[in-house]
Scaffold this active site. Structure first.
Site, mmCIF file in Angstrom:
data_model
loop_
_atom_site.group_PDB
_atom_site.id
_atom_site.type_symbol
_atom_site.label_atom_id
_atom_site.label_comp_id
_atom_site.label_asym_id
_atom_site.label_seq_id
_atom_site.Cartn_x
_atom_site.Cartn_y
_atom_site.Cartn_z
ATOM 1 N N CYS A 1 0.830 -1.219 0.000
ATOM 2 C CA CYS A 1 0.000 0.000 0.000
ATOM 3 C C CYS A 1 0.861 1.264 0.000
ATOM 4 C CB CYS A 1 -0.928 -0.012 1.201
ATOM 5 S SG CYS A 1 -1.862 1.502 1.382
ATOM 6 N N GLY B 1 -5.361 -1.643 -13.273
ATOM 7 C CA GLY B 1 -5.315 -1.365 -14.707
ATOM 8 C C GLY B 1 -5.933 -0.020 -15.039
ATOM 9 N N HIS C 1 -24.439 22.272 3.154
ATOM 10 C CA HIS C 1 -24.718 22.793 1.821
ATOM 11 C C HIS C 1 -23.728 23.918 1.534
ATOM 12 C CE1 HIS C 1 -27.001 23.970 -1.684
ATOM 13 N NE2 HIS C 1 -26.857 25.223 -1.284
HETATM 14 P P1 NAI Z 1 -8.527 -7.305 -10.526
HETATM 15 O O1 NAI Z 1 -8.711 -8.728 -10.178
HETATM 16 O O2 NAI Z 1 -9.350 -6.270 -9.885
HETATM 17 O O3 NAI Z 1 -8.682 -7.111 -12.122
HETATM 18 C C1 NAI Z 1 -7.972 -7.904 -13.061
HETATM 19 C C2 NAI Z 1 -8.733 -7.958 -14.366
HETATM 20 O O4 NAI Z 1 -7.931 -8.638 -15.325
HETATM 21 C C3 NAI Z 1 -10.041 -8.732 -14.272
HETATM 22 O O5 NAI Z 1 -11.098 -7.889 -14.658
HETATM 23 C C4 NAI Z 1 -9.841 -9.912 -15.237
HETATM 24 O O6 NAI Z 1 -11.017 -10.245 -15.932
HETATM 25 C C5 NAI Z 1 -8.765 -9.366 -16.187
HETATM 26 N N1 NAI Z 1 -7.956 -10.404 -16.856
HETATM 27 C C6 NAI Z 1 -7.323 -11.453 -16.280
HETATM 28 N N2 NAI Z 1 -6.656 -12.184 -17.215
HETATM 29 C C7 NAI Z 1 -6.867 -11.584 -18.409
HETATM 30 C C8 NAI Z 1 -6.439 -11.857 -19.756
HETATM 31 N N3 NAI Z 1 -5.665 -12.915 -20.077
HETATM 32 N N4 NAI Z 1 -6.835 -11.034 -20.749
HETATM 33 C C9 NAI Z 1 -7.621 -9.955 -20.450
HETATM 34 N N5 NAI Z 1 -8.053 -9.652 -19.210
HETATM 35 C C10 NAI Z 1 -7.680 -10.456 -18.201
HETATM 36 O O7 NAI Z 1 -6.965 -7.036 -10.297
HETATM 37 P P2 NAI Z 1 -6.040 -5.746 -10.214
HETATM 38 O O8 NAI Z 1 -6.586 -4.579 -10.947
HETATM 39 O O9 NAI Z 1 -4.731 -6.278 -10.646
HETATM 40 O O10 NAI Z 1 -6.069 -5.381 -8.683
HETATM 41 C C11 NAI Z 1 -5.614 -6.277 -7.692
HETATM 42 C C12 NAI Z 1 -6.203 -5.987 -6.330
HETATM 43 O O11 NAI Z 1 -5.700 -4.793 -5.808
HETATM 44 C C13 NAI Z 1 -7.696 -5.913 -6.360
HETATM 45 O O12 NAI Z 1 -8.213 -6.674 -5.311
HETATM 46 C C14 NAI Z 1 -7.966 -4.467 -6.141
HETATM 47 O O13 NAI Z 1 -9.165 -4.264 -5.423
HETATM 48 C C15 NAI Z 1 -6.753 -3.991 -5.370
HETATM 49 N N6 NAI Z 1 -6.499 -2.601 -5.690
HETATM 50 C C16 NAI Z 1 -7.339 -1.674 -5.234
HETATM 51 C C17 NAI Z 1 -7.172 -0.357 -5.554
HETATM 52 C C18 NAI Z 1 -8.137 0.631 -5.057
HETATM 53 O O14 NAI Z 1 -8.887 0.305 -4.162
HETATM 54 N N7 NAI Z 1 -8.186 1.821 -5.589
HETATM 55 C C19 NAI Z 1 -6.077 0.094 -6.403
HETATM 56 C C20 NAI Z 1 -5.275 -0.966 -6.850
HETATM 57 C C21 NAI Z 1 -5.477 -2.252 -6.488
#
Ligand code: NAI
Length: 458
Positions: free
Chosen positions: A40, A188, A443
């Site tokens: 984080c 992403g 407000h």
């Molecule tokens: P994620 O699991 O949220 O998203 C990964 C995406 O990649 C999915 O939608 C999936 O369908 C896609 N995917 C997987 N393999 C693929 C392929 N071969 N081709 C195309 N698409 C594919 O994972 P992410 O974004 O890496 O985040 C990881 C964790 O970190 C999550 O739990 C997220 O909540 C957390 N996080 C939270 C943040 C926030 O709260 N602002 C910021 C960054 C991360």
């Protein structure tokens, strides 16, 4: 010497547990082989927010502010400066965690800790380097790492630098000309947002038919529309299947193939709990099917005295969930009743505009067989929103059950991240629209739209 609590991992779950345990007079030893603050602080939440804030200012400076009568010329984004500023801030915050550990009188062991069973009086043993430490309780807070799907060419691309994870992308000194983002989850989308502002040609490839995972469908569509208008290309329903130098190839849902030329690929296909090589087998600790440590709502594992919190559990993978899980574990250890609830964990995607949600969406509630009503209102109901979001198309969605209890809220528009806590409180307290509107909102604020939406339901 033995202590009350041994903590593996110094990220949000680990350091929060150490702080709280220290606060209540427990003796703590915390093991961290890398940097205190975990993903984080060092390569996640905070670094990305520093980049995204610079991007927001740059968007205004390069023309976005004209709508407000502010004319600027010659705006430039100094990416190397942005990254250096991020590094400085990270250092400062990590130093802050070190201070907190001192305040909690926690012993910080700067090495990887491994569970090594129990001693003859039944206390847990953690090995770190050549030393052994013992304690009455253990909290496993080892976090998560980027999941690397078995896509041919991806590992090689990561080795060569053609592909990066969330860690390396934050240290890039130059903006790539073309960037392919693999996965339209929070990582992403936030990085697509930054590099789009910074001038890269960004293409996001997502195998699901929408971006943002479990996000409300309207919110996902609106976010995609806004970013498409800013020049980001989205290939939804498209699965990446192969990486070759300079190229990404895959297949669409209808079976047709696609190919993209690019300078860099961001692998953002999810994260996996860090549970290997930490000696779980020495105590027989059970895992979930996704590899996370199995815990109950008290954050207890199957071994009495051993707790887990944060991404290592594989449940929610959010820093604020980790905090609350750690607090729960410490309370149970000190004999105070507490329960972790996952039904009201807010989540935010820090794009511009931000997207924030808590609780159920209409879709998730219906999938659970709940009879819900969903109300969609424009943020333009707020004069403050209009004053600060010229041409804004933000929305708020409120999901209520038959008894008008607030089950969920989704917001697209700034500052959604600062409004969602009010909604999270309503969902946590299982408030009805009637109860919620008993609270006066200042407000003019954008948050008033939340109260106004509830008011419409009385
Ligand atoms: P994620 O699991 O949220 O998203 C990964 C995406 O990649 C999915 O939608 C999936 O369908 C896609 N995917 C997987 N393999 C693929 C392929 N071969 N081709 C195309 N698409 C594919 O994972 P992410 O974004 O890496 O985040 C990881 C964790 O970190 C999550 O739990 C997220 O909540 C957390 N996080 C939270 C943040 C926030 O709260 N602002 C910021 C960054 C991360």
């Amino acid at each position: 010497m033995s202590c009350d609590l041994l903590i593996l991992g110094g990220g949000p779950a680990g350091f929060r547990a150490a702080e709280r345990a220290g606060h209540f007079g427990l003796s703590v030893t915390i093991f961290e082989g890398n940097m205190l603050g975990g993903v984080c602080l060092n390569e996640g939440c905070i670094p990305t927010k520093t980049l995204l804030y610079s991007a927001k200012l740059y968007d205004y400076a390069k023309g976005g502010a004209q709508k407000y009568g502010v004319i600027t010329t010659g705006a430039e984004l100094d990416h190397a400066f942005v990254v250096a500023r991020k590094d400085k801030l990270v250092q400062k915050l990590v130093a802050g965690v070190e201070m907190q550990m001192k305040k909690a009188r926690a012993t910080v062991v700067r090495a990887w800790g491994t569970l090594a069973g129990r001693n003859d009086v039944g206390e847990f043993i953690v090995r770190a380097g050549d030393a052994e430490y013992t304690g009455k309780n253990v909290l496993i807070a080892t976090g998560s790492s980027a999941a690397i799907p078995p896509i041919p060419g991806l590992r090689k691309a990561l080795e060569s630098g053609f592909a990066v994870t969330n860690r390396e992308i934050l240290a890039l000194r130059e903006v790539p000309k073309r960037l392919v983002v693999l996965g339209a989850g929070a990582i992403g989308l936030e990085m697509a947002s930054y590099f789009n502002s910074a001038g890269a040609e960004v293409t996001v490839v997502e195998m699901l038919d929408r971006i943002g995972g479990r996000l409300d469908k309207d919110a996902s569509n609106l976010l995609q529309r806004n970013y498409t208008a800013r020049g980001v290309k989205f290939l939804t329903g498209c699965r990446v299947q192969k990486l070759e130098p300079g190229r990404v190839a895959g297949v669409k849902q209808d079976g047709t193939e696609f190919e993209l030329e690019t300078d860099l690929v961001l692998a953002a296909a999810g994260r996996k709990p860090n549970t290997a090589g930490i000696g779980l087998e020495s105590l027989g600790i059970e895992l979930r099917p996704n590899g996370g440590i199995l815990t109950d709502e008290k954050m207890r594992t199957n071994v009495p005295g051993v707790f887990a919190a944060g991404d290592a559990t594989g449940v929610s993978m959010l820093a604020h969930t980790a905090y609350r899980e750690a607090e729960t574990a410490v309370n149970i250890i000190r004999g105070v009743e507490d329960t972790m609830r996952y039904d009201a964990v807010p989540s935010v995607i820090y794009t511009n505009p931000e997207v924030a949600s808590v609780g159920e969406t209409e879709e998730s509630a219906r999938a659970r067989g709940l009879n819900v009503k969903s109300l969609r209102v424009p943020l333009l109901l707020s004069g403050r929103y209009q004053a600060e979001n010229e041409g804004g198309n933000g929305i708020l969605k409120l999901v209520l059950d038959e008894g008008k209890r607030i089950l969920g809220v989704t917001i697209v528009g700034n500052p959604a991240s600062e409004i969602i806590p009010a909604a999270a409180m309503a969902v946590t307290q299982r408030m009805t629209a009637q109860e919620f509107t008993g609270t006066i909102f200042p407000h003019p604020t954008v948050a008033e739209v939340l109260r106004d939406a509830a008011l419409m339901e009385l």
